[in-house]
Design an enzyme around this catalytic site. Structure first.
Site, PDB file in Angstrom:
ATOM      1  N   SER A  13      16.140  26.806  66.208  1.00  0.00           N
ATOM      2  CA  SER A  13      14.946  27.654  66.186  1.00  0.00           C
ATOM      3  C   SER A  13      15.312  29.132  66.066  1.00  0.00           C
ATOM      4  CB  SER A  13      14.067  27.404  67.412  1.00  0.00           C
ATOM      5  OG  SER A  13      14.697  27.835  68.592  1.00  0.00           O
ATOM      6  N   MET A  90      27.205  25.317  70.922  1.00  0.00           N
ATOM      7  CA  MET A  90      27.502  24.869  72.284  1.00  0.00           C
ATOM      8  C   MET A  90      28.951  24.443  72.505  1.00  0.00           C
ATOM      9  SD  MET A  90      24.569  25.546  73.564  1.00  0.00           S
ATOM     10  CE  MET A  90      24.416  24.774  75.175  1.00  0.00           C
ATOM     11  N   ILE A  92      32.760  25.841  73.694  1.00  0.00           N
ATOM     12  CA  ILE A  92      33.550  26.939  74.258  1.00  0.00           C
ATOM     13  C   ILE A  92      34.660  27.279  73.267  1.00  0.00           C
ATOM     14  CG2 ILE A  92      35.196  27.507  76.094  1.00  0.00           C
ATOM     15  CD1 ILE A  92      33.406  25.907  77.997  1.00  0.00           C
ATOM     16  N   LEU A  93      34.941  28.562  73.102  1.00  0.00           N
ATOM     17  CA  LEU A  93      35.911  29.002  72.093  1.00  0.00           C
ATOM     18  C   LEU A  93      37.107  29.676  72.758  1.00  0.00           C
ATOM     19  CD1 LEU A  93      33.233  30.455  69.647  1.00  0.00           C
ATOM     20  CD2 LEU A  93      34.587  28.378  69.272  1.00  0.00           C
ATOM     21  N   ASN A 107      26.380  36.470  70.254  1.00  0.00           N
ATOM     22  CA  ASN A 107      25.871  35.241  70.879  1.00  0.00           C
ATOM     23  C   ASN A 107      24.551  35.555  71.587  1.00  0.00           C
ATOM     24  OD1 ASN A 107      25.918  32.513  71.841  1.00  0.00           O
ATOM     25  ND2 ASN A 107      26.607  33.270  73.833  1.00  0.00           N
ATOM     26  N   HIS A 109      22.277  34.175  74.787  1.00  0.00           N
ATOM     27  CA  HIS A 109      22.451  33.356  75.988  1.00  0.00           C
ATOM     28  C   HIS A 109      21.178  33.425  76.828  1.00  0.00           C
ATOM     29  CE1 HIS A 109      24.612  31.254  79.122  1.00  0.00           C
ATOM     30  NE2 HIS A 109      24.068  32.101  79.990  1.00  0.00           N
ATOM     31  N   SER A 136      19.797  37.287  76.890  1.00  0.00           N
ATOM     32  CA  SER A 136      20.720  38.365  76.542  1.00  0.00           C
ATOM     33  C   SER A 136      21.356  38.092  75.184  1.00  0.00           C
ATOM     34  CB  SER A 136      21.855  38.462  77.572  1.00  0.00           C
ATOM     35  OG  SER A 136      21.359  38.548  78.890  1.00  0.00           O
ATOM     36  N   THR A 141      33.409  37.956  73.315  1.00  0.00           N
ATOM     37  CA  THR A 141      34.818  38.242  73.628  1.00  0.00           C
ATOM     38  C   THR A 141      35.424  36.962  74.191  1.00  0.00           C
ATOM     39  OG1 THR A 141      34.343  38.936  75.884  1.00  0.00           O
ATOM     40  CG2 THR A 141      34.284  40.656  74.173  1.00  0.00           C
ATOM     41  N   ASP A 145      30.584  33.932  77.752  1.00  0.00           N
ATOM     42  CA  ASP A 145      29.339  34.637  78.066  1.00  0.00           C
ATOM     43  C   ASP A 145      29.597  35.965  78.777  1.00  0.00           C
ATOM     44  OD1 ASP A 145      27.890  32.477  76.952  1.00  0.00           O
ATOM     45  OD2 ASP A 145      27.856  31.438  78.878  1.00  0.00           O
TER      46      ASP A 145
HETATM   47  C1  GAR Z   1      18.794  28.772  72.808  1.00  0.00           C
HETATM   48  O1  GAR Z   1      17.831  28.813  73.813  1.00  0.00           O
HETATM   49  C2  GAR Z   1      20.026  29.558  73.202  1.00  0.00           C
HETATM   50  O2  GAR Z   1      19.732  30.630  74.045  1.00  0.00           O
HETATM   51  C3  GAR Z   1      20.827  28.520  73.920  1.00  0.00           C
HETATM   52  O3  GAR Z   1      20.613  27.321  73.211  1.00  0.00           O
HETATM   53  C4  GAR Z   1      19.318  27.349  72.627  1.00  0.00           C
HETATM   54  C5  GAR Z   1      19.430  26.937  71.177  1.00  0.00           C
HETATM   55  O4  GAR Z   1      18.173  26.761  70.604  1.00  0.00           O
HETATM   56  N1  GAR Z   1      22.203  28.873  73.923  1.00  0.00           N
HETATM   57  C6  GAR Z   1      23.060  28.571  74.915  1.00  0.00           C
HETATM   58  O5  GAR Z   1      22.736  27.958  75.898  1.00  0.00           O
HETATM   59  C7  GAR Z   1      24.476  29.071  74.694  1.00  0.00           C
HETATM   60  N2  GAR Z   1      25.318  28.685  75.777  1.00  0.00           N
HETATM   61  P1  GAR Z   1      18.000  26.702  69.018  1.00  0.00           P
HETATM   62  O6  GAR Z   1      19.029  25.708  68.481  1.00  0.00           O
HETATM   63  O7  GAR Z   1      16.614  26.184  68.826  1.00  0.00           O
HETATM   64  O8  GAR Z   1      18.193  28.083  68.462  1.00  0.00           O
END
Ligand code: GAR
Length: 205
Positions: A13, A90, A92-93, A107, A109, A136, A141, A145
């Site tokens: 999204s 999703m 970790i790098l 990113n 978060h 956020s 880096t 997060d």
């Molecule tokens: C988003 O809400 C984003 O903030 C979160 O995953 C969702 C992805 O939604 N990201 C994390 O949790 C990163 N650790 P989307 O695929 O619909 O954009």
């Protein structure tokens, strides 16, 4: 226009919000490819619908993180991007992967960092009785997060909120905030040096 590569793992999204903003002319950029580490996610359909090429690099096909990341950076480098956008990516790098992209990888978060790094951010905000929660955008880096925050949006937490309602509220903000930040980056208003993010050459926060 800046060359943008978007990395996803799911519904995409946020990718859609970027596609829409580019179509409206709000971002001086072009998404040259979408890369997903999962083969069957809806974000790949969104890319196809927008005519954007996509690449699947399935982390399960690799023997550990290093070979996966080697393939990922090879694909990214071939695309010669100005900006790499993690949008619900999703994995970790490792720092070895991240380092060459410092200052050009963003990113999003779903928390008010530095609160709630990692997973289950909405659940933890509710459990702690937070009155405010949010989202956020930060430069990536080596610390998970933990890179410098560029911008945040706050949402109010009501007594009636559930994990799901909070996630919806946060995502509404995400879909406005991420295109704004990407637009600023593409207009060369954002920069990064030595762990500090700058907007118009002024340190952020
Ligand atoms: C988003 O809400 C984003 O903030 C979160 O995953 C969702 C992805 O939604 N990201 C994390 O949790 C990163 N650790 P989307 O695929 O619909 O954009």
């Amino acid at each position: 226009a800046k060359r943008i590569v978007v990395l996803i793992s799911g519904s995409g999204s946020n990718l859609q919000a970027l596609i829409d903003a580019i179509e409206l002319g709000a971002i001086n950029g072009q998404i040259v490819a979408v890369i997903s580490n999962k083969p069957d996610v809806y974000g790949l359909t969104r890319a196809a619908n927008a005519g954007i090429p996509s690449i699947v690099i399935d982390h399960r096909q690799f023997d550990g993180r290093e070979p996966f990341e080697a393939e990922l950076s090879k694909a990214i480098n071939q695309l010669a991007p100005d900006l790499i956008v993690l949008a619900g990516f999703m994995r970790i790098l490792n720092s070895e992967f991240v380092q060459p992209y410092e200052g050009k990888m963003l990113n999003i978060h779903p928390s008010l960092l530095p609160k709630y790094k990692g997973l289950q951010t909405h659940k933890r905000a509710l459990e702690n009785g937070d009155k405010e929660h949010g989202v956020s955008v930060h430069f990536v880096t080596a610390e998970l997060d933990g890179g410098p925050v560029i911008a945040q949006r706050i949402v109010k937490v009501e007594d009636s909120d559930t994990e799901q309602s909070l996630q919806q509220k946060v995502q509404r903000q995400e879909h406005q905030l991420y295109p704004e930040v990407v637009a600023r980056f593409c207009n060369e208003r954002l920069s990064y040096q030595d762990g500090i993010a700058y907007l118009d050459d002024k340190p952020i926060q």
